[in-house]
Design a protein around this motif. Structure first.
Motif, short mmCIF file in Angstrom:
data_model
loop_
_atom_site.label_atom_id
_atom_site.label_comp_id
_atom_site.label_asym_id
_atom_site.label_seq_id
_atom_site.Cartn_x
_atom_site.Cartn_y
_atom_site.Cartn_z
N MET A 43 -9.63 -6.33 8.48
CA MET A 43 -9.31 -4.94 8.81
C MET A 43 -8.91 -4.80 10.27
SD MET A 43 -12.22 -2.74 6.79
CE MET A 43 -12.07 -2.34 5.03
N PHE A 85 -14.46 0.58 8.79
CA PHE A 85 -13.13 1.17 8.88
C PHE A 85 -13.22 2.60 9.39
CE2 PHE A 85 -9.37 3.34 7.33
CZ PHE A 85 -8.36 2.41 7.46
N ARG A 90 -10.74 4.02 12.56
CA ARG A 90 -9.94 5.20 12.24
C ARG A 90 -9.86 6.16 13.43
NH1 ARG A 90 -8.97 7.99 7.33
NH2 ARG A 90 -10.62 6.84 6.26
N SER A 97 -5.43 7.78 6.14
CA SER A 97 -5.63 6.34 5.93
C SER A 97 -6.86 6.11 5.06
CB SER A 97 -5.82 5.63 7.28
OG SER A 97 -4.64 5.65 8.04
N TYR A 99 -8.88 2.95 2.13
CA TYR A 99 -9.13 1.55 1.80
C TYR A 99 -9.65 1.49 0.37
CZ TYR A 99 -13.41 3.77 3.29
OH TYR A 99 -14.41 4.68 3.44
N TRP A 400 -10.37 -6.79 -0.75
CA TRP A 400 -10.16 -5.48 -0.15
C TRP A 400 -8.70 -5.28 0.24
CZ3 TRP A 400 -13.65 -1.47 1.53
CH2 TRP A 400 -14.97 -1.65 1.10
N ILE A 402 -6.33 -2.22 2.58
CA ILE A 402 -6.33 -0.99 3.36
C ILE A 402 -4.95 -0.37 3.28
CG2 ILE A 402 -8.17 -1.70 4.92
CD1 ILE A 402 -6.06 -2.42 7.00
N PRO A 404 -3.35 1.93 5.75
CA PRO A 404 -3.34 2.70 6.99
C PRO A 404 -2.00 3.39 7.24
CG PRO A 404 -2.96 0.39 7.47
CD PRO A 404 -3.17 0.50 5.97
#
Length: 501
Positions: A43, A85, A90, A97, A99, A400, A402, A404
């Motif tokens: 991340m 995150f 953030r 955004s 995840y 995982w 993300i 963003p």
């Protein structure tokens, strides 16, 4: 003719390192290999490189953790990757955004694939109460709901005999249960009252929605032939179907268009470009939108190709099939608060060129685009950005993903600041007591657009006594939510890739 082009990002900011982590940390070491911080490390690396607000988040600074111990301790400061995150990476003003712990679910959602029973709905809170009720917006063809006695405009107050509240609706409607029974209701005066009807619906795995929902043509409306398109998602797998819809309009001699985006929460940036080209024209020398990235990426673009950040109107869909265009000088767009991201991009991208007449209510105000990122730092040309061809290269110990926000699209005159949404030119709310039949010329929003085209004000439109003002809707509970995704090809220059070997 300018085509959608590769972006060459001259990222001198990415250190040429001898480590094996793909992009590497600018000045920071890799974490302790014995620490359980694989997801957090991914991340941080992805956000440090791509995040739009990277320069505004202190913990994303390039050289903030210079030793193995300091960097590892930082990554381990939150054992839950989601908390890491949200709390560490953030930016405070970032509204969108997100995840997920399963990148497959996220990428399928972008393709319009989800676990779905086919009922599209909004949820409304009772005044002065924590109780809520739902209303059916539309039913998806070939779904479970399409086989049941349920239709647009119907209301429900409970699920499995339990009254819906702000505290329980997520578990009741969006939990693990594949099947639930809705307790239906009617409007009585100013209240919504259960009517005893029950409808049982079952979610189907891997259901794919065709976003090209309705096409209609209305003849002799003030001397014009009017096309109507209800388009419910910018899903690039259906660009051919979208082009076919415009081929139908062209064959019928359509001279005015009503584009219904009232329930369209966004999706593919490229699909928005194609749709706008189908409306305005295949003017490939004219800019549709231009990307703006974070400061360090923006500054790193080379000067040898000034058009690298720009997307021009298109002449063909991805398969090479020529675009069917109406070459219009105006378009009528139906909007609500659910009109978001790529839908708003169409409004903004077309605005410098043609008259965009918005009918309905104010849109969502989502002007940033995102990229889907997975733990694939070694992807040639674009570290971390998901591509299906490289699923075998994604870290098998980290599923995982993300999503963003990585930039904003501005239109050809540089405008991008619509975070408060686009206000309608003609305001008209949907009415729960008269939602109407979609595609029917008497449906209120469509009827108002047809009246505007005809110039005949025979019908009076009044503010609804029970407006459809949902605080949320079911699409916001899909993995992709209302994101605008930049599906433009992105590639680092070959000279930088060679220098990093």
């Amino acid at each position: 003719m300018k085509q959608l082009r590769y972006i060459f990002i001259a990222l001198a900011l990415v250190a040429c390192s001898n480590d094996d982590n793909g992009v590497g940390l600018p000045d920071n070491p890799n974490p302790d290999p014995d620490a359980d911080v694989v997801v957090q490390d991914f991340m941080w690396q992805a956000m440090n490189l791509w995040y739009f607000w990277q320069g505004d988040v202190p913990d994303l600074a390039d050289d903030i953790y210079p030793t193995v111990g300091e960097y590892t301790d930082f990554l381990a400061s939150e054992s839950d990757p989601a908390a890491f995150f949200d709390n560490k990476l953030r930016f405070a003003d970032d509204r969108f955004s997100f995840y997920g712990d399963d990148y497959t679910e996220l990428t399928q959602s972008l393709a319009g694939i989800s676990r779905n029973n086919g009922m599209e709905f909004g949820l409304i809170q009772f005044d002065g109460s924590s109780n809520i009720f739902g209303y059916v917006r539309y039913i998806l063809p070939n779904s479970d709901a399409a086989t049941k006695d349920i239709s647009r405009g119907e209301l429900f107050t409970g699920v499995n005999g339990v009254t819906m509240t702000l505290d329980n609706y997520r578990d009741l409607l969006f939990g693990d249960n594949a099947t639930y029974t809705l307790n239906m209701a009617d409007i009585q005066g100013n209240d919504v009252v259960p009517n005893g009807k029950e409808v049982t619906l079952t979610k189907e795995d891997n259901f794919q929605e065709d976003p090209v929902y309705l096409t209609e043509v209305f003849e002799n409306i003030g001397g014009e032939t009017v096309g109507y398109l209800m388009y419910n998602g910018f899903t690039n797998e259906f660009d051919r179907e979208l082009n076919d819809a415009f081929g139908f309009f062209v064959s019928r001699g359509v001279t005015e268009l009503i584009l219904d985006l009232r329930y369209n929460s966004g999706g593919s940036v490229n699909s928005s470009r194609l749709l706008s080209s189908m409306i305005y024209g295949t003017k490939t020398d004219q800019v549709y939108v231009e990307q703006q990235w974070n400061d360090k990426i923006q500054e790193a673009f080379t000067d040898d190709d000034p058009d690298a950040l720009k997307d021009f109107f298109a002449s063909a869909v991805a398969s090479g099939v020529p675009i069917n265009t109406l070459n219009l000088n105006r378009v009528y767009i139906l909007t609500t608060r659910s009109t978001a991201s790529a839908s708003e991009l169409v409004i903004n991208g077309l605005d410098p060129y043609i008259s965009v007449i918005k009918i309905g209510t104010t849109t969502r105000g989502k002007n940033e685009f995102s990229l889907t990122m997975v733990d694939d730092p070694g992807r040639p040309g674009a570290p971390f950005i998901y591509t299906p061809e490289r699923e075998g290269d994604i870290n098998s110990e980290n599923s995982w993903a993300i999503q963003p926000l990585v930039g904003r699209n501005k239109n050809s005159v540089g405008f991008f600041d619509y975070t408060d949404g686009f206000a309608p030119d003609i305001e008209l709310q949907e009415d729960l007591e008269n939602l109407g039949v979609l595609g029917d010329p008497n449906e209120p929003l469509l009827a108002r657009a047809l009246q505007q085209i005809s110039g005949i004000s025979a019908k009076r439109f009044i503010a609804p006594s029970m407006p459809a003002e949902p605080f949320t809707h079911n699409k916001l509970f899909l993995p992709m939510k209302d994101n605008m995704v930049l599906d433009k090809k992105i590639q680092l220059p070959e000279r930088l890739l060679q220098a990093r070997q």
